[in-house]
Design a protein around this motif. Structure first.
Motif, PDB file in Angstrom:
ATOM      1  N   GLY A 238       0.829  -1.198   0.000  1.00  0.00           N
ATOM      2  CA  GLY A 238       0.000   0.000   0.000  1.00  0.00           C
ATOM      3  C   GLY A 238       0.861   1.245   0.000  1.00  0.00           C
ATOM      4  N   PRO A 239       0.245   2.409  -0.077  1.00  0.00           N
ATOM      5  CA  PRO A 239       1.004   3.667  -0.117  1.00  0.00           C
ATOM      6  C   PRO A 239       1.885   3.822   1.120  1.00  0.00           C
ATOM      7  N   ILE A 240       3.047   4.393   0.903  1.00  0.00           N
ATOM      8  CA  ILE A 240       3.965   4.656   2.011  1.00  0.00           C
ATOM      9  C   ILE A 240       3.557   5.972   2.668  1.00  0.00           C
ATOM     10  N   ASP A 241       3.215   5.890   3.925  1.00  0.00           N
ATOM     11  CA  ASP A 241       2.758   7.061   4.674  1.00  0.00           C
ATOM     12  C   ASP A 241       3.959   7.971   4.960  1.00  0.00           C
ATOM     13  N   PRO A 242       3.931   9.234   4.529  1.00  0.00           N
ATOM     14  CA  PRO A 242       5.055  10.140   4.816  1.00  0.00           C
ATOM     15  C   PRO A 242       5.336  10.284   6.308  1.00  0.00           C
ATOM     16  N   SER A 243       4.314  10.062   7.141  1.00  0.00           N
ATOM     17  CA  SER A 243       4.515  10.212   8.578  1.00  0.00           C
ATOM     18  C   SER A 243       5.384   9.102   9.153  1.00  0.00           C
ATOM     19  N   TRP A 244       5.621   8.022   8.383  1.00  0.00           N
ATOM     20  CA  TRP A 244       6.520   6.979   8.849  1.00  0.00           C
ATOM     21  C   TRP A 244       7.967   7.452   8.874  1.00  0.00           C
ATOM     22  N   SER A 245       8.289   8.495   8.144  1.00  0.00           N
ATOM     23  CA  SER A 245       9.657   9.030   8.100  1.00  0.00           C
ATOM     24  C   SER A 245       9.823  10.058   9.213  1.00  0.00           C
ATOM     25  N   PRO A 246      10.672   9.799  10.206  1.00  0.00           N
ATOM     26  CA  PRO A 246      10.825  10.745  11.318  1.00  0.00           C
ATOM     27  C   PRO A 246      11.216  12.154  10.889  1.00  0.00           C
ATOM     28  N   VAL A 247      11.898  12.312   9.764  1.00  0.00           N
ATOM     29  CA  VAL A 247      12.292  13.654   9.335  1.00  0.00           C
ATOM     30  C   VAL A 247      11.082  14.520   9.027  1.00  0.00           C
ATOM     31  N   ASN A 248       9.914  13.909   8.794  1.00  0.00           N
ATOM     32  CA  ASN A 248       8.709  14.664   8.454  1.00  0.00           C
ATOM     33  C   ASN A 248       7.835  14.975   9.658  1.00  0.00           C
ATOM     34  N   GLY A 249       8.224  14.516  10.830  1.00  0.00           N
ATOM     35  CA  GLY A 249       7.374  14.655  12.001  1.00  0.00           C
ATOM     36  C   GLY A 249       7.460  16.025  12.652  1.00  0.00           C
ATOM     37  N   GLU A 250       6.600  16.229  13.637  1.00  0.00           N
ATOM     38  CA  GLU A 250       6.649  17.420  14.470  1.00  0.00           C
ATOM     39  C   GLU A 250       7.725  17.185  15.527  1.00  0.00           C
ATOM     40  N   LEU A 251       8.824  17.894  15.402  1.00  0.00           N
ATOM     41  CA  LEU A 251      10.005  17.596  16.211  1.00  0.00           C
ATOM     42  C   LEU A 251      10.155  18.493  17.431  1.00  0.00           C
ATOM     43  N   THR A 252       9.465  19.595  17.469  1.00  0.00           N
ATOM     44  CA  THR A 252       9.594  20.530  18.582  1.00  0.00           C
ATOM     45  C   THR A 252       9.264  19.842  19.902  1.00  0.00           C
ATOM     46  N   GLY A 253      10.126  20.039  20.884  1.00  0.00           N
ATOM     47  CA  GLY A 253       9.872  19.487  22.209  1.00  0.00           C
ATOM     48  C   GLY A 253      10.330  18.068  22.412  1.00  0.00           C
ATOM     49  N   LEU A 254      10.961  17.470  21.407  1.00  0.00           N
ATOM     50  CA  LEU A 254      11.444  16.092  21.566  1.00  0.00           C
ATOM     51  C   LEU A 254      12.699  16.054  22.440  1.00  0.00           C
ATOM     52  N   PRO A 255      13.021  14.898  23.018  1.00  0.00           N
ATOM     53  CA  PRO A 255      14.204  14.801  23.893  1.00  0.00           C
ATOM     54  C   PRO A 255      15.502  14.869  23.096  1.00  0.00           C
ATOM     55  N   PRO A 256      16.619  15.085  23.787  1.00  0.00           N
ATOM     56  CA  PRO A 256      17.925  15.161  23.112  1.00  0.00           C
ATOM     57  C   PRO A 256      18.227  13.905  22.307  1.00  0.00           C
ATOM     58  N   ALA A 257      19.035  14.096  21.257  1.00  0.00           N
ATOM     59  CA  ALA A 257      19.327  12.985  20.351  1.00  0.00           C
ATOM     60  C   ALA A 257      20.823  12.903  20.072  1.00  0.00           C
ATOM     61  N   LEU A 258      21.276  11.677  19.871  1.00  0.00           N
ATOM     62  CA  LEU A 258      22.632  11.384  19.399  1.00  0.00           C
ATOM     63  C   LEU A 258      22.508  10.573  18.128  1.00  0.00           C
ATOM     64  N   ILE A 259      23.193  11.015  17.069  1.00  0.00           N
ATOM     65  CA  ILE A 259      23.203  10.289  15.798  1.00  0.00           C
ATOM     66  C   ILE A 259      24.657   9.995  15.433  1.00  0.00           C
ATOM     67  N   GLN A 260      24.955   8.732  15.197  1.00  0.00           N
ATOM     68  CA  GLN A 260      26.286   8.325  14.752  1.00  0.00           C
ATOM     69  C   GLN A 260      26.181   7.776  13.338  1.00  0.00           C
ATOM     70  N   VAL A 261      27.055   8.247  12.453  1.00  0.00           N
ATOM     71  CA  VAL A 261      26.991   7.825  11.058  1.00  0.00           C
ATOM     72  C   VAL A 261      28.387   7.875  10.461  1.00  0.00           C
ATOM     73  N   SER A 262      28.620   7.054   9.450  1.00  0.00           N
ATOM     74  CA  SER A 262      29.901   7.077   8.743  1.00  0.00           C
ATOM     75  C   SER A 262      29.941   8.218   7.743  1.00  0.00           C
ATOM     76  N   SER A 263      31.115   8.763   7.536  1.00  0.00           N
ATOM     77  CA  SER A 263      31.272   9.844   6.559  1.00  0.00           C
ATOM     78  C   SER A 263      31.022   9.367   5.136  1.00  0.00           C
ATOM     79  N   THR A 264      31.185   8.049   4.904  1.00  0.00           N
ATOM     80  CA  THR A 264      31.122   7.529   3.538  1.00  0.00           C
ATOM     81  C   THR A 264      29.856   6.755   3.223  1.00  0.00           C
ATOM     82  N   GLU A 265      28.950   6.596   4.187  1.00  0.00           N
ATOM     83  CA  GLU A 265      27.770   5.771   3.914  1.00  0.00           C
ATOM     84  C   GLU A 265      26.635   6.587   3.315  1.00  0.00           C
TER      85      GLU A 265
END
Length: 333
Positions: A238-265
């Motif tokens: 079925g259709p992919i709901d855009p709300s499934w992607s966290p980048v599209n959500g309402e982010l204000t007020g969310l708790p602190p975040a840590l993101i680790q990623v490779s420079s080449t990925e």
């Protein structure tokens, strides 16, 4: 002079790559990436679920000595408590890491990620609730997200203080980790203390990955593989709901975040976009970029010094959040 926040103001470039990391990346580039691309090329709706058997094969992977485990049956899926020898057993009123494994919503489970979460438990000295959520091809990403928030609610119902819970996940599990706090807010639940993403998949709109410079440098994942998972695995239900992607959500007020990623990925594009949107929403975020690493390099901590350093960084982030509440309580008393 403008007040705009520049990329260099929030991105942390970490050490490496070590000779071990260069060797692993080279080996993956000549073996694992071509193999995944071949699998992606022959993927069809009838065979895309075959990788799910890998979790059972992963049961032979040993865990560090002294690790305690306990299976929990949830509604329609399972989870496993993993407590390292240095961590207490889970108990009401205690601390916990809620973890979601990667695998493109097709592969993996609590068995495949048991060793990684045990190492995180040992470093953070916290038990980990390692969730095996429902996956493709029988279930949608929406079902996986529902399992994620249900697992969080399970912890709350069993006496865990949300201020002592940090939600984490790698790759596809990173999407679930970053979905928990917004979903908790919609349900009227208290928010967790923080969120951690290891090479997280945060945007199901893969178009930004096509032609991205890192599509040529990623040692494991290609944009082709990501597109196949989304088109053949997800879109057929079925259709992919855009709300499934966290980048599209309402982010204000969310708790602190840590993101680790490779420079080449290739998923670095997701990590950078999420960090930018979190900062724009006023959410404290640390984006750690590790040069030349493979996707979810933390899983290779046994041989990668950067993997061990990254896990130590996760532990510091977790302890900084969950100990803050305890320190405040002691100060008041």
């Amino acid at each position: 002079m403008s007040g705009a926040i520049e990329f260099e103001d929030y991105a942390e470039y970490r050490g490496g790559p070590s000779w071990q990391a260069r060797w692993v990346a080279r080996a993956m580039r000549w073996t694992a990436r071509p193999g995944l691309d071949i699998v992606a090329s022959i993927a069809r709706p009838w065979n895309i679920g075959l990788p799910s058997v890998l979790d059972y094969l992963a049961a032979v992977i040993p865990v560090p000595r002294g690790t305690r485990r306990n299976i929990v049956r949830l509604d329609g899926h399972r989870a496993e408590w993993v407590s390292a020898a240095t961590a207490p057993l889970p108990a009401a009123g205690g601390k916990a890491i809620l973890y979601f494994h990667g695998g493109g919503f097709l592969a993996g489970g609590y068995r495949s990620h048991r060793r990684l979460v045990a190492q995180i438990s040992a470093a953070a000295k916290v038990p980990v609730f390692n969730v095996a959520y429902r996956q493709l091809p029988r279930h949608t990403v929406g079902d996986s997200i529902a399992d994620a928030i249900d697992a969080y609610q399970y912890l709350l119902e069993h006496g865990f203080d949300p201020a002592g819970i940090v939600v984490a996940g790698d790759s596809a599990g990173g999407l679930l980790a970053f979905s928990v706090a917004p979903m908790a807010r919609r349900r009227g639940l208290p928010l967790p203390a923080g969120t951690v993403g290891l090479s997280p998949l945060l945007n199901l709109d893969y178009t930004a990955l096509l032609g991205h410079a890192n599509d040529r440098t990623d040692s494991l994942l290609s944009a082709h593989s990501v597109r196949t998972i989304i088109e053949v695995g997800m879109a057929r239900l079925g259709p992919i709901d855009p709300s499934w992607s966290p980048v599209n959500g309402e982010l204000t007020g969310l708790p602190p975040a840590l993101i680790q990623v490779s420079s080449t990925e290739v998923l670095r594009a997701n990590a950078v976009l999420m960090a930018e949107r979190l900062i724009g929403a006023g959410v404290p975020v640390r984006l750690q970029i590790w040069p030349g690493q493979v996707h979810v390099f933390q899983a290779g901590a046994d041989i990668l010094p950067e993997g061990r350093a990254a896990i130590a960084g996760i532990a510091d982030f977790v302890r900084g959040l969950i100990d803050r509440d305890s320190a405040a309580t002691e100060k008041v008393s």
